[in-house]
Design a protein around this motif. Structure first.
Motif, PDB file in Angstrom:
ATOM      1  N   ILE A  25       0.894  -1.157   0.000  1.00 39.40           N
ATOM      2  CA  ILE A  25       0.000   0.000   0.000  1.00 39.40           C
ATOM      3  C   ILE A  25       0.929   1.203   0.000  1.00 39.40           C
ATOM      4  O   ILE A  25       1.651   1.444   0.970  1.00 39.40           O
ATOM      5  N   ILE A  26       0.950   1.908  -1.092  1.00 33.54           N
ATOM      6  CA  ILE A  26       1.930   2.989  -1.234  1.00 33.54           C
ATOM      7  C   ILE A  26       1.296   4.305  -0.828  1.00 33.54           C
ATOM      8  O   ILE A  26       0.185   4.634  -1.237  1.00 33.54           O
ATOM      9  N   ARG A  27       2.017   5.050  -0.001  1.00 36.49           N
ATOM     10  CA  ARG A  27       1.517   6.357   0.418  1.00 36.49           C
ATOM     11  C   ARG A  27       1.468   7.282  -0.802  1.00 36.49           C
ATOM     12  O   ARG A  27       2.463   7.424  -1.509  1.00 36.49           O
ATOM     13  N   PRO A  28       0.300   7.895  -1.040  1.00 42.54           N
ATOM     14  CA  PRO A  28       0.179   8.752  -2.230  1.00 42.54           C
ATOM     15  C   PRO A  28       1.235   9.864  -2.197  1.00 42.54           C
ATOM     16  O   PRO A  28       1.525  10.417  -1.136  1.00 42.54           O
ATOM     17  N   PRO A  31      -0.890  13.797  -1.543  1.00 43.23           N
ATOM     18  CA  PRO A  31      -2.124  13.585  -0.785  1.00 43.23           C
ATOM     19  C   PRO A  31      -3.101  14.742  -0.921  1.00 43.23           C
ATOM     20  O   PRO A  31      -4.317  14.530  -0.932  1.00 43.23           O
ATOM     21  N   LEU A  34      -5.931  14.542  -3.454  1.00 40.01           N
ATOM     22  CA  LEU A  34      -6.900  13.441  -3.403  1.00 40.01           C
ATOM     23  C   LEU A  34      -8.216  13.905  -2.782  1.00 40.01           C
ATOM     24  O   LEU A  34      -8.233  14.763  -1.906  1.00 40.01           O
ATOM     25  N   ASP A  36     -11.627  13.193  -0.477  1.00 40.79           N
ATOM     26  CA  ASP A  36     -11.808  12.506   0.806  1.00 40.79           C
ATOM     27  C   ASP A  36     -11.894  10.998   0.613  1.00 40.79           C
ATOM     28  O   ASP A  36     -11.294  10.225   1.360  1.00 40.79           O
ATOM     29  N   TRP A  39      -8.516   9.442  -0.336  1.00 35.98           N
ATOM     30  CA  TRP A  39      -7.622   9.428   0.838  1.00 35.98           C
ATOM     31  C   TRP A  39      -8.073   8.342   1.826  1.00 35.98           C
ATOM     32  O   TRP A  39      -7.259   7.608   2.378  1.00 35.98           O
ATOM     33  N   TYR A  42      -6.879   4.914   0.892  1.00 36.99           N
ATOM     34  CA  TYR A  42      -5.497   4.658   1.305  1.00 36.99           C
ATOM     35  C   TYR A  42      -5.402   4.455   2.815  1.00 36.99           C
ATOM     36  O   TYR A  42      -4.731   3.564   3.317  1.00 36.99           O
ATOM     37  N   LEU A  43      -6.131   5.282   3.537  1.00 40.28           N
ATOM     38  CA  LEU A  43      -5.966   5.343   4.985  1.00 40.28           C
ATOM     39  C   LEU A  43      -6.581   4.148   5.702  1.00 40.28           C
ATOM     40  O   LEU A  43      -5.977   3.589   6.619  1.00 40.28           O
ATOM     41  N   PHE A  44      -7.757   3.756   5.292  1.00 32.17           N
ATOM     42  CA  PHE A  44      -8.519   2.798   6.095  1.00 32.17           C
ATOM     43  C   PHE A  44      -8.716   1.420   5.469  1.00 32.17           C
ATOM     44  O   PHE A  44      -8.866   0.440   6.197  1.00 32.17           O
TER      45      PHE A  44
ATOM     46  N   GLU B 709      -1.248   9.234  10.280  1.00 31.89           N
ATOM     47  CA  GLU B 709      -1.808   9.606   8.972  1.00 31.89           C
ATOM     48  C   GLU B 709      -3.280   9.995   9.084  1.00 31.89           C
ATOM     49  O   GLU B 709      -3.809  10.679   8.233  1.00 31.89           O
ATOM     50  N   GLU B 750       8.627   4.140   2.802  1.00 33.21           N
ATOM     51  CA  GLU B 750       8.023   5.177   1.969  1.00 33.21           C
ATOM     52  C   GLU B 750       9.074   6.115   1.372  1.00 33.21           C
ATOM     53  O   GLU B 750       8.921   6.588   0.262  1.00 33.21           O
ATOM     54  N   ASP B 891       3.347  18.822   2.392  1.00 33.38           N
ATOM     55  CA  ASP B 891       2.880  17.551   2.950  1.00 33.38           C
ATOM     56  C   ASP B 891       3.601  17.263   4.262  1.00 33.38           C
ATOM     57  O   ASP B 891       4.713  17.737   4.485  1.00 33.38           O
ATOM     58  N   ARG B 896      -3.192  15.552   5.153  1.00 29.50           N
ATOM     59  CA  ARG B 896      -4.413  15.452   4.341  1.00 29.50           C
ATOM     60  C   ARG B 896      -5.636  15.169   5.224  1.00 29.50           C
ATOM     61  O   ARG B 896      -6.752  15.591   4.923  1.00 29.50           O
ATOM     62  N   ARG B 900     -10.362  16.399   6.270  1.00 29.06           N
ATOM     63  CA  ARG B 900     -11.428  15.453   5.899  1.00 29.06           C
ATOM     64  C   ARG B 900     -12.739  16.007   6.445  1.00 29.06           C
ATOM     65  O   ARG B 900     -12.752  16.792   7.407  1.00 29.06           O
TER      66      ARG B 900
END
Lengths: 91, 1001
Positions: A25-28, A31, A34, A36, A39, A42-44, B709, B750, B891, B896, B900
């Motif tokens: 799972i690559i961190r964008p 970010p 992106l 919601d 994101w 990716y996050l959840f 994150e 990363e 960043d 990010r 939300r």
């Protein structure tokens, strides 16, 4: 209690390692660009497979290196181990 | 009762060594080599305990670890007391004291026995059904139900014994030292493999070792004497380690097994002192050979649980191995040939066998012929329909079975007896195999589950693999070993043997009776008192899965895990529900195989080693100065230093005042310290902290906030730029290891392109923090060469310095809001620097303070503690710390998430200050915060996170999180407590010195 073949140290007991969730799972990179939903994806969102799964592990009580393993979650059989940055093996 | 049933000398019993022991307060004698069970039987005692639910008298049923009934309490009312011990496994020693369980006032007269009369009213699920009503009454019932539950009494004093853990690595582990296990161990060790052989019993050879019948021979010797020679040979093998009294309790994945080795349990108490009692072996084996044998099944008929009813093979073992007759008028009841082996053994020893009841019709074999020669009456095609005798069997009724075995026909015959041996065929001990993840298959011919698919490099051999009989073992075991161990040949290639048993069996899971089914008590799980009736009731009530039937009826849920009767439960379920047994499967076998003591599980991790702790280099000073300690992570931190009978509150008030008025000193060595080096170190910090780092000058310090994150606050601390490419980061005490792990994760996975190296240096430095208006004077005395003027050394900066010849790093940073210095020095000089500061500070009344005062002082300044004022749901914006979140940076971790849809909501819980209407009223941390007491239901707005009485402000202060709190400044809220409602006003969380005058003073 399985045995993990650390790509840097060799075979060690599971108790030396810490699991780090799903692999690849690559961190964008951007970010902020992106939505919601993207994101959140990716996050959840993580797979939780019964069967062959690609996982990240850390040799936390050893060389402290992160690496990937391919493990069958139904019987803990580890198919292969490979370093970070390497392509996932074709199964 | 005082009859002696010792019939002859046995080579396993040392009749020259008499041992006395106490059972239920009375003294008895046995011999060295006896188990408690064999010694009691030799004294003609069968009644040992009472059953769980109906309190029915129960006796010894087996001769091994599968025993359901004869479980006793050892050494009652002493620190060594142990409940639920199987009398069949306890080796007697001088001074052994055992007593019956689950009976009051005594096993011979037990008031609970009245439950047996009420048994029609105590069906499966009785408790679930009855105590549901009326709702809310459970609390009243519970006390009485708990009192009647449980078998033995757990000890109330600390365990005086020593236990330990040991790792063992071997090529081959062989579990079970019966004939198959001995063959396996010999073959393995002789082929150069490092082999470990374990057996739960004190002797080797399993049930073959006492087999001295002409009907079972190997190379022209009885199988027992052949095996004895094999055992003598393997004892000489260098590669082989043998451990007896060692029970494998768990078989995990990757051939990792746990075993309990008993070292002193068979010694008198006086000589156990300072010796290790039990060892938990953690075995990692390349290959595992399971040779755990099999357990003889009972037969299920009315009243099959009376004292004096034993498993037939146990009667044989008591006679052959211990030289004890279980009765003087023995009857055997069987559906297969095994009972005839018992009969032959008894006849050889001159023990009376009255009759044999055999379910099978028209059956013949060499063994049966041998028994018939002795003029023993054999009732072929018959079954036992009932037994009599309350505390000891005295009579049985038998009837003929119909052709289909579904009912009984003809007239009833009564036979008197004082012992009944029952034999229902054999069940492979597949417990360990299935624990390891192995899949079973059902063998229809003889109705057994046997190993099918191995999940690891392992093999099951002999009886646990369904090869019950000598011919099968000698034919199959060598071949399987050859293949499994990958060797050319074994010692057993041209072996000759005689095995005269007839393998036929007439299996009837639930034997028919002349009585109505509902009126009978055919026990399946002896320990938990489940009968066939309970199982049928569960099926009628709609339970289908065997796992559900098991829990509803408690079948197989005792300390014996139903080793005897589980197969019958499955059989009856399959017949009643019309399902095939193979498809039904079994219930899950779970570790441990036999119960383990807590001592064995924890090993040496008791007392001060229960949870190891870390101490700072200054720890001894805190001890000498009577500090109270607080656990923070693994650390012991000085909490406060009470002086002359001060209580905690008084000590903290004094410490807090002294720190603000003159000088305080804190041991801050526990803070996490991470050394960060590399050409990309600044860029790295930019990415992990919310604020900007590129422009931080060399020699300057900056506070940073780290997020996950998901945007929630994760950790905080001050980071100092030591050099162009060299920083030192501090983290919270509890978060140090996790922060390092997280940073490594990002670096390695990363951002591998960043040239950054992280090293934990927490333990390398001691940190002494001196604060207060006089701190400058004190530090200037300790480090005279350091220029402490504000121009040279302002707040949030750092200097390299020397104390004597020793380098140290001094930071002017503050968590208290006072003018303050942190001296970091090589850990082993920490205590001496601390003492230097104490000396220099004497004239300023320098006051050591602990974590509690530190918390109070920072709360006055409104500084947060991550983990106390935050709980992984707080963003920096929620904490009113918007100032620390860079708007310019493209960043950073968690950026990010800060916008939300959920994190930008206005009515999130936000950190605010709280002032009580009555300045002397101190709030309770964790108390709820509400606005409207009359609203129903009352709306919870948040809770108090930190609360203290401030001696410097002379009032109570608190921090709390309140929904939408940011916009509630000055608003009145209510803290509802048990006895009163406390009125508070929402305030600025910074209570003292908002302008930072003291910091820069």
């Amino acid at each position: 209690m399985f045995i993990i073949n650390c790509p840097f140290c060799g075979k060690r007991d599971q108790s030396e390692f810490k699991a780090g969730g799903e692999a690849h799972i690559i961190r964008p990179k951007q970010p902020t660009e992106l939505s919601d939903d993207e994101w959140a994806e990716y996050l959840f969102m993580r797979k939780n497979i019964k069967g062959v799964q690609f996982e990240r592990w850390n040799h936390v009580h050893g060389c402290r290196k992160w690496f990937n393993i391919v493990r069958d979650t139904s019987n803990d059989e580890i198919k292969t181990v490979y370093k970070m940055g390497e392509d996932p093996p074709k199964l | 009762m005082s009859k002696n049933l010792r019939i002859n000398s046995s080579k396993y019993i040392d009749q020259t060594h008499r041992i006395s022991f106490i059972f239920n307060g009375k003294k008895y004698y046995g011999y060295k080599g006896d188990t408690l069970a064999s010694a009691l039987l030799a004294n003609n005692i069968h009644l040992v305990g009472r059953s769980f639910k109906y309190h029915r008298p129960r006796g010894i049923m087996t001769a091994g670890s599968e025993e359901p009934n004869a479980i006793v309490q050892l050494h009652k009312n002493t620190s060594r007391t142990e409940p639920n011990v199987r009398a069949t496994e306890v080796e007697i020693y001088e001074g052994l004291e055992a007593s019956s369980q689950n009976c009051w006032p005594s096993v011979n007269f037990d008031i609970g026995g009245i439950n047996n009369l009420f048994s029609p009213f105590l069906p499966a699920g009785f408790y679930y059904k009855t105590f549901m009503w009326p709702a809310g009454f459970w609390e009243k019932y519970e006390y009485f139900i708990r009192k009647s539950a449980g078998l033995g009494k757990s000890p109330t004093e600390p365990d005086p014994d020593i236990y330990e853990h040991k790792y063992i690595h071997c090529d081959v582990l062989v579990i079970g030292a019966g004939i198959s296990g001995i063959m396996a161990a010999k073959t393995s060790a002789k082929n150069g493999l490092k082999t470990l052989l374990v057996d739960e019993k004190p002797y080797l050879g399993g049930s073959t070792i006492y087999q001295n019948s002409e009907y079972f021979k190997i190379n022209n010797q009885t199988s027992g004497s052949w095996l004895e020679k094999e055992i003598n040979e393997i004892k000489k093998l260098k590669n082989l380690d043998i451990k007896t009294r060692t029970s494998v309790s768990a078989y995990h994945g990757y051939n990792f097994l746990l075993a309990r080795e008993s070292l002193t349990d068979h010694f008198p108490i006086e000589i156990r002192k300072n010796k290790t009692r039990q060892r938990l072996l953690k075995i990692r084996a390349k290959k595992v050979i399971t040779a755990t044998g099999s357990i003889e099944r009972p037969l299920i008929f009315d009243n099959n649980d009376r004292p004096g009813i034993l498993i037939s093979s146990a009667i044989k073992k008591f006679a052959d191995l211990f030289g004890v007759a279980c009765g003087e008028k023995n009857i055997l009841f069987t559906n297969n040939d095994s009972a005839y082996e018992t009969a032959i053994s008894l006849i050889q020893k001159g023990i009376n066998v009255e009759a044999i009841i055999d379910n099978r019709e028209n059956v013949d074999s060499k063994l049966i012929y041998e028994v018939e020669k002795s003029n023993i009456k054999i009732f072929k095609g018959f079954t036992v329909v009932d037994t009599y005798g309350y505390k000891r069997i005295n009579k049985i009724s038998i009837m003929q079975l119909s052709k289909d075995g579904q009912k009984v026909v003809g007239s009833k015959k009564n036979l008197s007896c004082d012992c009944l041996g029952i034999s229902g065929g054999w069940t492979p001990s597949v417990h360990l195999f299935t624990q390891s993840g192995g899949k079973l298959k059902f063998r229809d011919e003889d109705l057994v589950f046997i190993p099918n698919e191995y999940p690891s490099d392992q093999l099951s051999i002999g009886a646990c693999n369904g090869d019950f009989f000598l011919d099968e073992i000698l034919t199959n075991v060598p071949k399987s070993l050859q293949k499994f161990l990958n060797i050319k040949n074994t010692d057993y290639e041209n072996i000759e043997f005689i095995s005269s048993i007839n393998k036929s069996k007439r299996n009837i899971w639930l034997l028919p009776s002349d009585k109505v089914f509902g009126k009978t008590k055919p026990f399946i799980d002896y320990q938990n008192d489940s009968t066939a009736k309970d199982i049928k009731l569960a099926l009628r009530e709609g339970f289908k899965s065997i796992e559900h039937v098991k829990r509803y009826t408690t079948t197989g849920m005792g300390t014996d895990q139903g080793k005897l009767g589980n197969m019958h439960a499955l059989g009856i379920i399959s017949e009643t529900a019309g399902a095939k047994m193979g498809e039904l499967g079994t219930t899950t076998f779970r570790p441990p195989y036999t119960p383990l003591t807590f001592g064995t599980i924890v090993g040496r991790n008791v007392g001060e080693y229960f949870d190891i702790f870390r101490k700072t280099p200054i720890h001894d000073w805190h001890i000498d100065n009577k500090a109270e300690f607080e656990n923070v992570g693994q650390w012991k931190r000085a909490w406060y230093y009470p002086k002359d009978n001060e209580n905690m509150h008084q000590a903290i008030q004094r410490e807090s005042k002294a720190a603000r008025e003159s000088a305080g000193i804190l041991d801050a060595s526990t803070l996490g310290k991470i050394d960060i080096q590399g050409t990309d170190a600044s860029e790295f910090l930019n990415r992990v902290y919310t604020n900007a780092w590129s422009k931080l000058a060399i020699g300057k310090c900056r506070y940073g906030l780290m997020l996950n994150e998901d945007g929630m606050v994760y950790d905080d601390g001050v980071t100092t730029r030591l050099n162009e490419n060299h920083y030192i980061m501090t983290t919270t005490t509890g978060g140090a290891a996790n922060v390092l792990g997280k940073l490594e994760d990002y670096l390695q996975t990363e951002w591998p392109e960043l040239d950054v190296y992280l090293t934990s240096v927490t333990d390398h430095f001691a940190t002494v923090s001196v604060c207060g208006p006089n701190s400058k004077k004190i530090v200037s005395e300790v480090i005279p060469d350091l220029n402490l003027t504000d121009e040279n050394f302002p707040h949030m900066s750092f200097k390299d310095a020397k104390i004597g010849k020793i380098n140290c790093r001094v930071m002017r940073i503050s968590f208290t809001g006072e003018h303050s210095y942190e001296i970091n020095i090589q850990a082993n000089y920490g205590k001496s620097v601390w003492e230097k500061c104490m000396d220099a500070g004497k004239r300023f009344n320098i006051t050591p303070y602990g974590t509690e005062t530190m918390h109070l002082l920072r709360a006055e300044k409104g500084f947060i503690i991550v983990g106390q004022d935050t709980d992984a749901t707080m963003t920096p914006i929620d904490l009113q710390m918007d100032w620390i979140v860079s708007k310019k940076k493209y960043d950073f971790i968690g950026k990010r998430s800060l916008y939300r849809s959920d994190t930008i909501k206005e009515d999130r819980k936000q950190l605010v200050g709280l002032l009580t209407e009555n300045p002397n009223e101190v709030l309770e941390e964790g108390a709820q915060i509400i606005a409207d007491i009359n609203k129903s239901p009352i709306e919870m707005l948040g809770h108090v996170t930190s609360s203290y009485y401030s001696p410097n402000l002379n009032k109570s202060i608190a921090l709390g999180v309140v929904r939408g709190g940011k916009n509630m400044m000055g608003q009145k809220l209510i803290i509802p407590m048990e006895k009163k409602n406390i009125n508070v006003t929402v305030a600025d969380p910074v209570f003292l010195d908002k302008e930072n005058k003291r910091l820069n003073a």
